[in-house]
Design a protein around this motif. Structure first.
Motif, PDB file in Angstrom:
ATOM      1  N   CYS A  29       0.841  -1.201   0.000  1.00  0.00           N
ATOM      2  CA  CYS A  29       0.000   0.000   0.000  1.00  0.00           C
ATOM      3  C   CYS A  29       0.877   1.253   0.000  1.00  0.00           C
ATOM      4  O   CYS A  29       1.928   1.289   0.645  1.00  0.00           O
ATOM      5  CB  CYS A  29      -0.920   0.013   1.218  1.00  0.00           C
ATOM      6  SG  CYS A  29      -2.055  -1.388   1.282  1.00  0.00           S
ATOM      7  N   LYS A  47     -12.524  -3.717  -2.330  1.00  0.00           N
ATOM      8  CA  LYS A  47     -12.467  -2.271  -2.130  1.00  0.00           C
ATOM      9  C   LYS A  47     -13.864  -1.659  -2.230  1.00  0.00           C
ATOM     10  O   LYS A  47     -14.653  -2.027  -3.105  1.00  0.00           O
ATOM     11  CB  LYS A  47     -11.549  -1.661  -3.195  1.00  0.00           C
ATOM     12  CG  LYS A  47     -11.328  -0.163  -3.067  1.00  0.00           C
ATOM     13  CD  LYS A  47     -10.227   0.170  -2.109  1.00  0.00           C
ATOM     14  CE  LYS A  47      -9.884   1.648  -2.122  1.00  0.00           C
ATOM     15  NZ  LYS A  47      -8.804   1.992  -1.219  1.00  0.00           N
ATOM     16  N   GLU A  79     -11.197  -1.945 -10.252  1.00  0.00           N
ATOM     17  CA  GLU A  79     -10.133  -2.697  -9.584  1.00  0.00           C
ATOM     18  C   GLU A  79     -10.475  -2.786  -8.097  1.00  0.00           C
ATOM     19  O   GLU A  79     -10.134  -1.902  -7.315  1.00  0.00           O
ATOM     20  CB  GLU A  79      -8.786  -1.999  -9.777  1.00  0.00           C
ATOM     21  CG  GLU A  79      -8.368  -1.872 -11.241  1.00  0.00           C
ATOM     22  CD  GLU A  79      -7.070  -1.089 -11.389  1.00  0.00           C
ATOM     23  OE1 GLU A  79      -6.511  -0.677 -10.359  1.00  0.00           O
ATOM     24  OE2 GLU A  79      -6.633  -0.894 -12.524  1.00  0.00           O
ATOM     25  N   ASN A 120     -10.024  -5.699  -6.017  1.00  0.00           N
ATOM     26  CA  ASN A 120      -9.175  -6.521  -5.154  1.00  0.00           C
ATOM     27  C   ASN A 120      -8.044  -7.139  -5.968  1.00  0.00           C
ATOM     28  O   ASN A 120      -8.114  -7.240  -7.194  1.00  0.00           O
ATOM     29  CB  ASN A 120      -9.986  -7.627  -4.464  1.00  0.00           C
ATOM     30  CG  ASN A 120     -10.329  -8.773  -5.385  1.00  0.00           C
ATOM     31  OD1 ASN A 120      -9.564  -9.733  -5.492  1.00  0.00           O
ATOM     32  ND2 ASN A 120     -11.471  -8.683  -6.072  1.00  0.00           N
ATOM     33  N   SER A 121      -7.000  -7.540  -5.268  1.00  0.00           N
ATOM     34  CA  SER A 121      -5.894  -8.306  -5.834  1.00  0.00           C
ATOM     35  C   SER A 121      -5.656  -9.473  -4.893  1.00  0.00           C
ATOM     36  O   SER A 121      -5.255  -9.278  -3.741  1.00  0.00           O
ATOM     37  CB  SER A 121      -4.631  -7.436  -5.937  1.00  0.00           C
ATOM     38  OG  SER A 121      -3.528  -8.209  -6.357  1.00  0.00           O
ATOM     39  N   HIS A 181      -7.039  -5.498  -0.615  1.00  0.00           N
ATOM     40  CA  HIS A 181      -7.071  -4.120  -1.087  1.00  0.00           C
ATOM     41  C   HIS A 181      -6.462  -3.240  -0.009  1.00  0.00           C
ATOM     42  O   HIS A 181      -6.145  -3.712   1.090  1.00  0.00           O
ATOM     43  CB  HIS A 181      -8.508  -3.674  -1.382  1.00  0.00           C
ATOM     44  CG  HIS A 181      -9.350  -3.519  -0.153  1.00  0.00           C
ATOM     45  ND1 HIS A 181      -9.970  -4.590   0.459  1.00  0.00           N
ATOM     46  CD2 HIS A 181      -9.669  -2.433   0.586  1.00  0.00           C
ATOM     47  CE1 HIS A 181     -10.620  -4.173   1.521  1.00  0.00           C
ATOM     48  NE2 HIS A 181     -10.462  -2.872   1.631  1.00  0.00           N
ATOM     49  N   LEU A 225      -6.771   1.014  -5.723  1.00  0.00           N
ATOM     50  CA  LEU A 225      -6.582  -0.269  -5.056  1.00  0.00           C
ATOM     51  C   LEU A 225      -5.424  -0.233  -4.074  1.00  0.00           C
ATOM     52  O   LEU A 225      -5.495  -0.801  -2.992  1.00  0.00           O
ATOM     53  CB  LEU A 225      -6.354  -1.363  -6.108  1.00  0.00           C
ATOM     54  CG  LEU A 225      -6.249  -2.797  -5.585  1.00  0.00           C
ATOM     55  CD1 LEU A 225      -7.553  -3.218  -4.925  1.00  0.00           C
ATOM     56  CD2 LEU A 225      -5.877  -3.760  -6.703  1.00  0.00           C
ATOM     57  N   ASP A 226      -4.318   0.454  -4.442  1.00  0.00           N
ATOM     58  CA  ASP A 226      -3.136   0.504  -3.567  1.00  0.00           C
ATOM     59  C   ASP A 226      -2.897   1.905  -3.003  1.00  0.00           C
ATOM     60  O   ASP A 226      -1.808   2.199  -2.528  1.00  0.00           O
ATOM     61  CB  ASP A 226      -1.897   0.025  -4.330  1.00  0.00           C
ATOM     62  CG  ASP A 226      -1.582   0.888  -5.546  1.00  0.00           C
ATOM     63  OD1 ASP A 226      -2.394   1.788  -5.871  1.00  0.00           O
ATOM     64  OD2 ASP A 226      -0.526   0.672  -6.180  1.00  0.00           O
TER      65      ASP A 226
END
Length: 722
Positions: free
Chosen positions: A608, A619, A634, A636-637, A641, A651-652
């Protein structure tokens, strides 16, 4: 006789000389068959017991059907759908064609209609006739959602369709039943052709118009915002143009704030005094939001209904503040209070804790800072101003004649009176501390008890109430000194205070089977005797704690079938699975947690930026979703999130965000808000200055919110560097 060629004579299985039948037209006898009705294997084009009947060849049906439809010969019968006419009585346009001109149509599954089943529909209300078939109905087409605000589901006129439009794939519909498709899409006139509205029935967009009601020039015979109504049938405009927040809906009349006004009869709630605008408009809010524009968050802590079920009394907290009841008597209004330390405007961070009043209803109008410092040490509300040099909140604010109190949060003449004085004086430090705790100003510091190897201890998250906390004696901690602890091992700091090698909470005991007292990893806690402060709960939760330090209390207690005794428990919002008796598989854990009792926090590995914190899950962009920014897809990864500070998003948390005047507009990538004037309804309007903005890759940006990165650079012919 022309059909009897190529005959095969069939004989009895036990006597080859005995003829029992025949198969004509190149048909063959089935071996061993004796039944003259099923004796032959016929060639294509023939059938019957002896292959004497010529098969009629089916005509091919070539119409291509969508959504599981089947091609048929004849004409479509749309049934009740054809009775569900437009507001002027005309047939739904795409139901006028019943075949393709070649005598073909598509038979559609439920939920789809049209010549090729290309149009979806949803029945809102159906009126059966005497024959059991529909006599009347309200239908929404093309993804439209049924809406009935009146609650009278039997009233056809109370139903309407909310058309769900998605400009990305040009699926744009309008009309009483969402029956008319867009024939012209209106855009901002920018290079990106940003869509802002549309017209139907051959209406055309008017350049420069940004309001849908002014956007379309309708062709003959049509009217309405989208040209969706036949001339003379458009509903009468109520001209309700308030910009409502948090999914509120503009209405004509007067707002009824209900229980919220009765929860504070002796305290002023400033934003509930206005019930409508000068034009008679107000916003009808969803539960949890209030105010003329639905911009203020609230929580009902307690409510008391009368004999008819109508709420007559209660208590509420505003702006995201938390309900507090230390007496555990939920039915006593006077026992409730609000913790303003986490209150903020619509989830932002810049004003957290800067609210005062019994219900945290008053927002700071002046923040007091210590000379030479940037951080605020106090604040005043209701127009009060900070006094120079004052550092004690009880005497920090200069209030107007209408207000009094430490923050100017009490109406003049209503500040609580102390026991030993008859004059009105502000309260000093009134937290009810237990176990020998002493009320102090400011926030508590729990850092020396926070284990380095664990997520934040839940009861350490709340460090103050109304800018106060309890200073606890050794062995007790928490905001009110309600949580017991024991330090394991010896590890004195520079001041001689034993910080220990580990710590156990809630009366659990320290265990070290290795004998190495200086090794934190060698220590553990026996939670079997852990319990909450016995003076408060009489030991009802003994043994219902989990975690390496017994820091997590049970959120659900699991019982055996037909038994009152508990056989296990789950923490951190985990729930018991019915019928399971093994603690290792008993709990269904909330996202981000695992372990037999859901006591183990998952790792969160997403990097982050800009001070964001990694979180499990998806998110939430709900506060900026209305601006249609490209990155909101975007979410989630790997189901992670970042939770961002209010000045960043993405997201970040890599995207800089500026909110223009209470988030009426937003600018990203370092762009700045530009005030461009007021709208016809008097609302402030903003644009974004993208000149010095750059995205995270350093590229120039453009667009309404400076959201689009440059894809090509244009150079001066004479000087390539320009």
């Amino acid at each position: 006789c022309e059909y009897h060629a190529d005959v095969d004579e069939c004989t009895a299985p036990d006597d080859p000389t005995k003829r029992i039948g025949f198969c004509a037209n190149a048909g063959t006898c089935k071996e061993g068959a004796t039944d003259d009705t099923d004796m032959c294997e016929c060639q294509d084009g023939w059938n019957g017991p002896s292959c004497l009947t010529k098969t009629e060849k089916d005509e091919e049906c070539n119409l291509s059907c969508s959504n599981g439809g089947t091609c048929k010969k004849g004409s479509a019968d749309y049934g009740i759908l054809s009775k569900s006419a437009t507001v002027d009585g005309a047939i739904i346009p795409f139901l006028e064609q019943t075949n393709d001109g070649n005598g073909e149509y598509c038979e559609c599954p439920e939920g789809y209609s049209g010549l090729t089943c290309q149009f979806s529909y949803q029945p809102c209300w159906e009126k059966p006739g005497e024959d059991g078939k529909w006599a009347d109905a309200m239908i929404c087409f093309n993804g439209g959602q049924c809406v009935n605000d009146s609650g009278d589901v039997e009233n056809l006129d109370a139903w309407k369709c909310e058309c769900k439009n998605w400009a990305a794939n040009h699926s744009l519909w309008a009309g009483h039943q969402c029956e008319f498709h867009a024939t012209d899409i209106c855009d901002l006139g920018d290079a990106f052709k940003t869509p802002v509205g549309f017209c139907t029935n051959d209406g055309s967009c008017v350049d420069g118009k940004l309001k849908q009601k002014d956007m379309c020039e309708c062709s003959g015979g049509w009217e309405g915002h989208h040209c969706e109504f036949a001339a003379g049938t458009a509903p009468v405009e109520d001209d309700c143009n308030l910009q409502c927040f948090n999914d509120g809906v503009c209405k004509k009349g007067t707002a009824d704030y209900g229980i919220l006004t009765s929860t504070s009869p002796n305290d002023v709630i400033p934003f509930l005094e206005m019930t409508h605008t000068a034009k008679g408009d107000f916003c009808q809010c969803k539960e949890g939001w209030t105010g003329i524009l639905c911009e203020f968050k609230y929580e009902i802590c307690w409510e008391k209904p009368d004999d008819d079920g109508v709420t007559q009394d209660g208590f509420a907290c505003f702006h995201g503040s938390e309900c507090v009841n230390e007496s555990r008597n939920a039915d006593d209004t006077s026992a409730w209070s609000c913790d303003c330390s986490k209150a903020a405007v619509d989830g932002s961070n810049y004003d957290v804790g800067m609210f005062a009043g019994e219900h945290c209803q008053h927002m700071a109008t002046d923040a007091c800072v210590k000379e030479g410092k940037d951080d605020w040490i106090g604040f005043c509300v209701n127009g009060g101003t900070c006094k120079d040099g004052e550092t004690d909140q009880s005497s920090m604010c200069k209030c107007s004649s209408k207000w009094d109190g430490p923050h100017c949060e009490y109406a003049a003449g209503s500040v609580p009176v102390t026991d030993d004085k008859s004059e009105l004086t502000p309260p000093i430090c009134e937290l009810e501390c237990i176990n020998g705790g002493v009320c102090k100003k400011g926030a508590a510091d729990f850092s020396f008890l926070q284990p380095e190897d664990e997520p934040p201890i839940p009861f350490f998250m709340r460090t103050r109430s109304h800018s106060k906390h309890c200073d606890c004696p050794e062995g007790w901690t928490g905001l009110y000194c309600q949580h017991k602890y024991e330090v394991c091992g010896e590890n004195p700091d520079d001041n001689g205070v034993n910080e220990g090698a580990s710590v156990c909470f809630h009366g659990s005991t320290c265990v070290n089977e290795s004998g190495n007292a200086d090794d934190p990893s060698a220590w553990s806690c026996d939670c079997s005797r852990a319990e909450s402060d016995a003076s408060l709960l009489d030991g009802y939760d003994r043994g219902l704690f989990a975690g390496k330090h017994c820091q997590y209390i049970a959120s659900d207690v699991c019982h055996g079938v037909g038994k009152e005794e508990w056989i296990g428990f789950c923490a951190n919002d985990g729930i018991c699975q019915s019928g399971v008796t093994d603690q290792s598989t008993m709990c269904q854990c909330a996202p981000g947690w695992t372990g037999p009792h859901c006591e183990i926090k998952f790792d969160c590995d997403l990097p982050c930026k800009n001070g964001g914190q990694c979180r499990k899950g998806v998110k939430d962009y709900s506060d900026i979703m209305k601006f249609d920014l490209p990155f909101v897809d975007e979410i989630n990864s790997n189901f992670e999130h970042c939770l961002c500070h209010s000045d960043f998003t993405g997201l970040d948390c890599s995207i800089e965000l500026e909110r223009c005047h209470d988030s009426e507009h937003v600018c990203i990538h370092g762009s700045t808000c530009d005030y461009i004037g007021k709208s016809e309804s008097g609302h402030r309007q903003y644009g974004c200055n993208c000149e010095n903005a750059r995205n995270s890759d350093g590229a120039m940006v453009a667009g309404e919110h400076c959201q689009h990165a440059a894809t090509e650079w244009c150079f001066h012919d004479e000087d390539p560097l320009k």
